[in-house]
Design a protein around this motif. Structure first.
Motif, PDB file in Angstrom:
ATOM      1  N   GLY A  98       0.761  -1.046  -0.016  1.00  0.00           N
ATOM      2  CA  GLY A  98       0.061  -0.023  -0.082  1.00  0.00           C
ATOM      3  C   GLY A  98       0.857   1.070   0.011  1.00  0.00           C
ATOM      4  O   GLY A  98       2.120   1.323  -0.220  1.00  0.00           O
ATOM      5  N   ASP A  99       0.141   2.475   0.193  1.00  0.00           N
ATOM      6  CA  ASP A  99       0.936   3.761   0.123  1.00  0.00           C
ATOM      7  C   ASP A  99       1.340   4.126   1.592  1.00  0.00           C
ATOM      8  O   ASP A  99       1.878   5.191   1.577  1.00  0.00           O
ATOM      9  N   GLY A 100       1.229   3.404   2.644  1.00  0.00           N
ATOM     10  CA  GLY A 100       1.272   3.634   3.833  1.00  0.00           C
ATOM     11  C   GLY A 100       0.521   4.560   4.712  1.00  0.00           C
ATOM     12  O   GLY A 100       0.877   5.014   5.769  1.00  0.00           O
ATOM     13  N   SER A 101      -0.643   4.945   4.204  1.00  0.00           N
ATOM     14  CA  SER A 101      -1.652   5.552   4.810  1.00  0.00           C
ATOM     15  C   SER A 101      -2.364   4.641   5.769  1.00  0.00           C
ATOM     16  O   SER A 101      -2.353   3.433   5.796  1.00  0.00           O
ATOM     17  N   CYS A 102      -2.892   5.251   6.975  1.00  0.00           N
ATOM     18  CA  CYS A 102      -3.635   4.535   7.944  1.00  0.00           C
ATOM     19  C   CYS A 102      -4.793   3.872   7.458  1.00  0.00           C
ATOM     20  O   CYS A 102      -5.444   4.667   6.658  1.00  0.00           O
ATOM     21  N   PRO A 103      -5.157   2.623   7.569  1.00  0.00           N
ATOM     22  CA  PRO A 103      -6.327   2.261   7.233  1.00  0.00           C
ATOM     23  C   PRO A 103      -7.806   2.589   7.924  1.00  0.00           C
ATOM     24  O   PRO A 103      -8.945   2.436   7.738  1.00  0.00           O
ATOM     25  N   PHE A 104      -7.505   3.408   8.993  1.00  0.00           N
ATOM     26  CA  PHE A 104      -8.504   3.754  10.109  1.00  0.00           C
ATOM     27  C   PHE A 104      -8.669   5.266  10.002  1.00  0.00           C
ATOM     28  O   PHE A 104      -7.927   6.059   9.658  1.00  0.00           O
ATOM     29  N   LYS A 105      -9.874   5.900  10.021  1.00  0.00           N
ATOM     30  CA  LYS A 105     -10.167   7.223  10.092  1.00  0.00           C
ATOM     31  C   LYS A 105     -10.852   7.510  11.579  1.00  0.00           C
ATOM     32  O   LYS A 105     -11.825   7.135  11.941  1.00  0.00           O
ATOM     33  N   PHE A 106      -9.998   8.184  12.238  1.00  0.00           N
ATOM     34  CA  PHE A 106     -10.306   8.317  13.759  1.00  0.00           C
ATOM     35  C   PHE A 106     -11.036   9.698  13.907  1.00  0.00           C
ATOM     36  O   PHE A 106     -10.874  10.482  13.388  1.00  0.00           O
ATOM     37  N   ASN A 107     -11.805   9.595  15.145  1.00  0.00           N
ATOM     38  CA  ASN A 107     -12.294  10.538  15.665  1.00  0.00           C
ATOM     39  C   ASN A 107     -11.577  11.255  16.808  1.00  0.00           C
ATOM     40  O   ASN A 107     -11.623  10.319  17.663  1.00  0.00           O
ATOM     41  N   PHE A 108     -10.999  12.331  16.785  1.00  0.00           N
ATOM     42  CA  PHE A 108     -10.219  12.613  17.946  1.00  0.00           C
ATOM     43  C   PHE A 108     -10.873  13.738  18.627  1.00  0.00           C
ATOM     44  O   PHE A 108     -10.398  14.650  19.466  1.00  0.00           O
ATOM     45  N   ASP A 109     -12.070  14.181  18.227  1.00  0.00           N
ATOM     46  CA  ASP A 109     -12.785  15.452  19.032  1.00  0.00           C
ATOM     47  C   ASP A 109     -13.866  14.859  19.877  1.00  0.00           C
ATOM     48  O   ASP A 109     -14.951  14.335  19.567  1.00  0.00           O
ATOM     49  N   PRO A 110     -13.659  14.656  21.228  1.00  0.00           N
ATOM     50  CA  PRO A 110     -14.604  14.086  22.120  1.00  0.00           C
ATOM     51  C   PRO A 110     -15.957  15.013  22.049  1.00  0.00           C
ATOM     52  O   PRO A 110     -17.113  14.225  22.436  1.00  0.00           O
ATOM     53  N   SER A 111     -15.960  16.212  21.651  1.00  0.00           N
ATOM     54  CA  SER A 111     -17.104  16.891  21.741  1.00  0.00           C
ATOM     55  C   SER A 111     -18.283  16.524  20.761  1.00  0.00           C
ATOM     56  O   SER A 111     -19.396  16.693  20.789  1.00  0.00           O
ATOM     57  N   THR A 112     -17.620  15.648  19.679  1.00  0.00           N
ATOM     58  CA  THR A 112     -18.664  15.080  18.634  1.00  0.00           C
ATOM     59  C   THR A 112     -18.471  13.536  18.461  1.00  0.00           C
ATOM     60  O   THR A 112     -19.014  12.854  17.629  1.00  0.00           O
ATOM     61  N   PHE A 113     -18.031  12.844  19.557  1.00  0.00           N
ATOM     62  CA  PHE A 113     -18.039  11.574  19.662  1.00  0.00           C
ATOM     63  C   PHE A 113     -19.638  10.938  19.621  1.00  0.00           C
ATOM     64  O   PHE A 113     -20.311  11.652  20.236  1.00  0.00           O
ATOM     65  N   LYS A 114     -19.640   9.975  18.738  1.00  0.00           N
ATOM     66  CA  LYS A 114     -21.011   9.142  18.760  1.00  0.00           C
ATOM     67  C   LYS A 114     -20.859   7.712  18.422  1.00  0.00           C
ATOM     68  O   LYS A 114     -19.734   7.457  18.197  1.00  0.00           O
ATOM     69  N   ILE A 115     -21.856   7.197  18.833  1.00  0.00           N
ATOM     70  CA  ILE A 115     -21.634   5.636  18.587  1.00  0.00           C
ATOM     71  C   ILE A 115     -21.477   4.994  17.191  1.00  0.00           C
ATOM     72  O   ILE A 115     -21.785   5.785  16.059  1.00  0.00           O
TER      73      ILE A 115
END
Length: 76
Positions: free
Chosen positions: A2-19
């Motif tokens: 692959g291109d070395g990019s992360c396979p995950f898209k993380f949410n790092f903003d606790p004010s917008t966390f959702k299930i």
């Protein structure tokens, strides 16, 4: 490889966390410093509940509600 990019898209903003959000979380103690990936199963005002393994939905960890939640090693 692959291109070395992360396979995950993380949410790092606790004010917008959702299930269903994917988060990078940390564990205290002997596992400190290692990154872990989980999915939010519950979002509360002062904590979150993380599913660390989609194949084991009964396994849940309570973590802090911050950009990278912290789970106490004793809960693992």
């Amino acid at each position: 490889m692959g291109d070395g990019s992360c396979p995950f898209k993380f949410n790092f903003d606790p004010s917008t966390f959702k299930i269903g959000d994917v988060v990078s979380y940390r564990v205290t103690g002997t596992l400190e410093g290692m990154p872990f990936v989980g999915t939010l199963a519950e979002v509360h005002e002062d904590h979150v509940v993380i599913l660390p393994d989609p194949q084991r939905p009964e396994l849940r960890y309570v973590g802090t509600r911050e950009d990278r939640p912290v789970v106490n090693e004793s809960a693992i």
